[in-house]
Design a protein around this motif. Structure first.
Motif, PDB file in Angstrom:
ATOM      1  N   THR A  80     -28.250  56.394 -70.302  1.00  0.00           N
ATOM      2  CA  THR A  80     -27.133  57.280 -70.632  1.00  0.00           C
ATOM      3  C   THR A  80     -25.872  56.942 -69.846  1.00  0.00           C
ATOM      4  N   ALA A  81     -26.020  56.277 -68.692  1.00  0.00           N
ATOM      5  CA  ALA A  81     -24.845  55.901 -67.885  1.00  0.00           C
ATOM      6  C   ALA A  81     -25.177  54.652 -67.058  1.00  0.00           C
ATOM      7  N   PRO A  82     -25.364  53.511 -67.733  1.00  0.00           N
ATOM      8  CA  PRO A  82     -25.789  52.300 -67.014  1.00  0.00           C
ATOM      9  C   PRO A  82     -24.641  51.576 -66.334  1.00  0.00           C
ATOM     10  N   ASN A  83     -24.998  50.674 -65.439  1.00  0.00           N
ATOM     11  CA  ASN A  83     -24.024  49.741 -64.869  1.00  0.00           C
ATOM     12  C   ASN A  83     -23.616  48.767 -65.970  1.00  0.00           C
ATOM     13  N   GLU A  84     -22.464  48.152 -65.819  1.00  0.00           N
ATOM     14  CA  GLU A  84     -22.035  47.139 -66.784  1.00  0.00           C
ATOM     15  C   GLU A  84     -23.000  45.956 -66.787  1.00  0.00           C
ATOM     16  N   VAL A  85     -23.539  45.641 -65.592  1.00  0.00           N
ATOM     17  CA  VAL A  85     -24.458  44.507 -65.450  1.00  0.00           C
ATOM     18  C   VAL A  85     -25.713  44.992 -64.733  1.00  0.00           C
ATOM     19  N   THR A  86     -26.866  44.637 -65.283  1.00  0.00           N
ATOM     20  CA  THR A  86     -28.139  44.978 -64.666  1.00  0.00           C
ATOM     21  C   THR A  86     -28.944  43.691 -64.503  1.00  0.00           C
ATOM     22  N   HIS A  87     -29.352  43.415 -63.274  1.00  0.00           N
ATOM     23  CA  HIS A  87     -30.185  42.250 -62.973  1.00  0.00           C
ATOM     24  C   HIS A  87     -31.591  42.751 -62.681  1.00  0.00           C
ATOM     25  N   VAL A  88     -32.570  42.155 -63.329  1.00  0.00           N
ATOM     26  CA  VAL A  88     -33.957  42.550 -63.134  1.00  0.00           C
ATOM     27  C   VAL A  88     -34.709  41.374 -62.520  1.00  0.00           C
ATOM     28  N   VAL A  89     -35.404  41.647 -61.425  1.00  0.00           N
ATOM     29  CA  VAL A  89     -36.185  40.633 -60.726  1.00  0.00           C
ATOM     30  C   VAL A  89     -37.649  41.036 -60.833  1.00  0.00           C
ATOM     31  N   VAL A  90     -38.454  40.153 -61.404  1.00  0.00           N
ATOM     32  CA  VAL A  90     -39.886  40.412 -61.553  1.00  0.00           C
ATOM     33  C   VAL A  90     -40.634  39.334 -60.788  1.00  0.00           C
ATOM     34  N   PRO A  95     -32.155  37.907 -71.778  1.00  0.00           N
ATOM     35  CA  PRO A  95     -32.347  36.521 -71.338  1.00  0.00           C
ATOM     36  C   PRO A  95     -33.151  36.454 -70.041  1.00  0.00           C
ATOM     37  N   PHE A  96     -34.078  35.520 -69.996  1.00  0.00           N
ATOM     38  CA  PHE A  96     -34.935  35.301 -68.837  1.00  0.00           C
ATOM     39  C   PHE A  96     -34.553  33.994 -68.157  1.00  0.00           C
ATOM     40  N   GLU A  97     -34.589  34.001 -66.834  1.00  0.00           N
ATOM     41  CA  GLU A  97     -34.505  32.784 -66.043  1.00  0.00           C
ATOM     42  C   GLU A  97     -35.841  32.668 -65.317  1.00  0.00           C
ATOM     43  N   ARG A 134     -47.038  48.212 -70.459  1.00  0.00           N
ATOM     44  CA  ARG A 134     -45.987  49.068 -69.898  1.00  0.00           C
ATOM     45  C   ARG A 134     -44.792  48.240 -69.417  1.00  0.00           C
ATOM     46  N   ILE A 135     -45.059  47.056 -68.892  1.00  0.00           N
ATOM     47  CA  ILE A 135     -43.966  46.170 -68.487  1.00  0.00           C
ATOM     48  C   ILE A 135     -43.144  45.785 -69.718  1.00  0.00           C
ATOM     49  N   LEU A 136     -43.818  45.526 -70.823  1.00  0.00           N
ATOM     50  CA  LEU A 136     -43.103  45.238 -72.062  1.00  0.00           C
ATOM     51  C   LEU A 136     -42.235  46.419 -72.473  1.00  0.00           C
ATOM     52  N   PHE A 137     -42.723  47.651 -72.289  1.00  0.00           N
ATOM     53  CA  PHE A 137     -41.919  48.835 -72.591  1.00  0.00           C
ATOM     54  C   PHE A 137     -40.655  48.864 -71.743  1.00  0.00           C
ATOM     55  N   VAL A 138     -40.758  48.440 -70.481  1.00  0.00           N
ATOM     56  CA  VAL A 138     -39.574  48.356 -69.621  1.00  0.00           C
ATOM     57  C   VAL A 138     -38.566  47.390 -70.243  1.00  0.00           C
ATOM     58  N   PHE A 139     -39.034  46.235 -70.691  1.00  0.00           N
ATOM     59  CA  PHE A 139     -38.132  45.260 -71.307  1.00  0.00           C
ATOM     60  C   PHE A 139     -37.531  45.792 -72.601  1.00  0.00           C
ATOM     61  N   TYR A 140     -38.286  46.570 -73.357  1.00  0.00           N
ATOM     62  CA  TYR A 140     -37.738  47.184 -74.565  1.00  0.00           C
ATOM     63  C   TYR A 140     -36.581  48.131 -74.222  1.00  0.00           C
ATOM     64  N   LYS A 141     -36.717  48.853 -73.124  1.00  0.00           N
ATOM     65  CA  LYS A 141     -35.613  49.731 -72.692  1.00  0.00           C
ATOM     66  C   LYS A 141     -34.381  48.886 -72.372  1.00  0.00           C
ATOM     67  N   LEU A 142     -34.595  47.732 -71.744  1.00  0.00           N
ATOM     68  CA  LEU A 142     -33.475  46.847 -71.425  1.00  0.00           C
ATOM     69  C   LEU A 142     -32.822  46.297 -72.694  1.00  0.00           C
ATOM     70  N   SER A 180     -26.306  47.976 -76.767  1.00  0.00           N
ATOM     71  CA  SER A 180     -25.116  48.796 -76.518  1.00  0.00           C
ATOM     72  C   SER A 180     -23.980  47.997 -75.883  1.00  0.00           C
ATOM     73  N   GLY A 181     -24.162  46.691 -75.728  1.00  0.00           N
ATOM     74  CA  GLY A 181     -23.081  45.848 -75.227  1.00  0.00           C
ATOM     75  C   GLY A 181     -23.074  45.602 -73.738  1.00  0.00           C
ATOM     76  N   TYR A 182     -24.093  46.015 -73.041  1.00  0.00           N
ATOM     77  CA  TYR A 182     -24.173  45.789 -71.593  1.00  0.00           C
ATOM     78  C   TYR A 182     -24.837  44.438 -71.310  1.00  0.00           C
ATOM     79  N   THR A 183     -24.611  43.937 -70.111  1.00  0.00           N
ATOM     80  CA  THR A 183     -25.189  42.666 -69.695  1.00  0.00           C
ATOM     81  C   THR A 183     -26.459  42.920 -68.899  1.00  0.00           C
TER      82      THR A 183
END
Length: 132
Positions: free
Chosen positions: A51-61, A118-120, A73-81, A87-90
């Motif tokens: 509802t109020a995200p940062n413009e850029v979100t970095h996820v480290v797994v 995108p994954f690195e 459940r981890i896949l569900f996390v990625f679905y949220k991302l 919505s146009g966020y990075t």
């Protein structure tokens, strides 16, 4: 909104979703028999974050290993991302895997194929300190 931090246990990963830095990390083992219960507050927190995200979100797994129910459940996390990207966020994911763990690399590839985020892929050895 406050950051989310859940300390690791022998069967659950550390969750450190830092609102200020925009870095969300998941690290450790995810082998809890009740993965749904463990991930429920994480997915709920992400719903609020959407509802109020940062413009850029970095996820480290950096998971040593995880069971099937945690994988779902981890896949569900990625679905949220995915919703953030829609919505146009990075958003990006750094998927760390041990140099001797081809399975973890392949699972990360599978996740990357299933989502828009995108994954690195970052290989590390036991002797390296992993920095996000």
């Amino acid at each position: 909104m406050e950051s989310l931090f859940i300390e690791a246990t022998d069967t659950t990963p550390e969750i450190d979703f830092n609102i200020e830095s925009g870095v969300f990390s998941i690290e450790g083992k995810a082998i809890n028999n009740d993965a749904e219960e463990f991930f429920k507050p994480i997915l709920s927190w992400l719903d609020d974050y959407l509802t109020a995200p940062n413009e850029v979100t970095h996820v480290v797994v950096k998971l040593d290993y995880f069971n099937i129910s945690s994988s779902k459940r981890i896949l569900f996390v990625f679905y949220k991302l995915n919703e953030l990207i829609d919505s146009g966020y990075t958003v990006d994911v750094k998927w760390y895997y041990h140099e001797d763990e081809d399975d973890m690399y392949e699972v990360g590839q599978d996740f990357a194929f299933m989502v828009k985020v995108p994954f690195e892929f970052c290989e590390y050895s036991l002797y390296e300190k992993v920095l996000a």
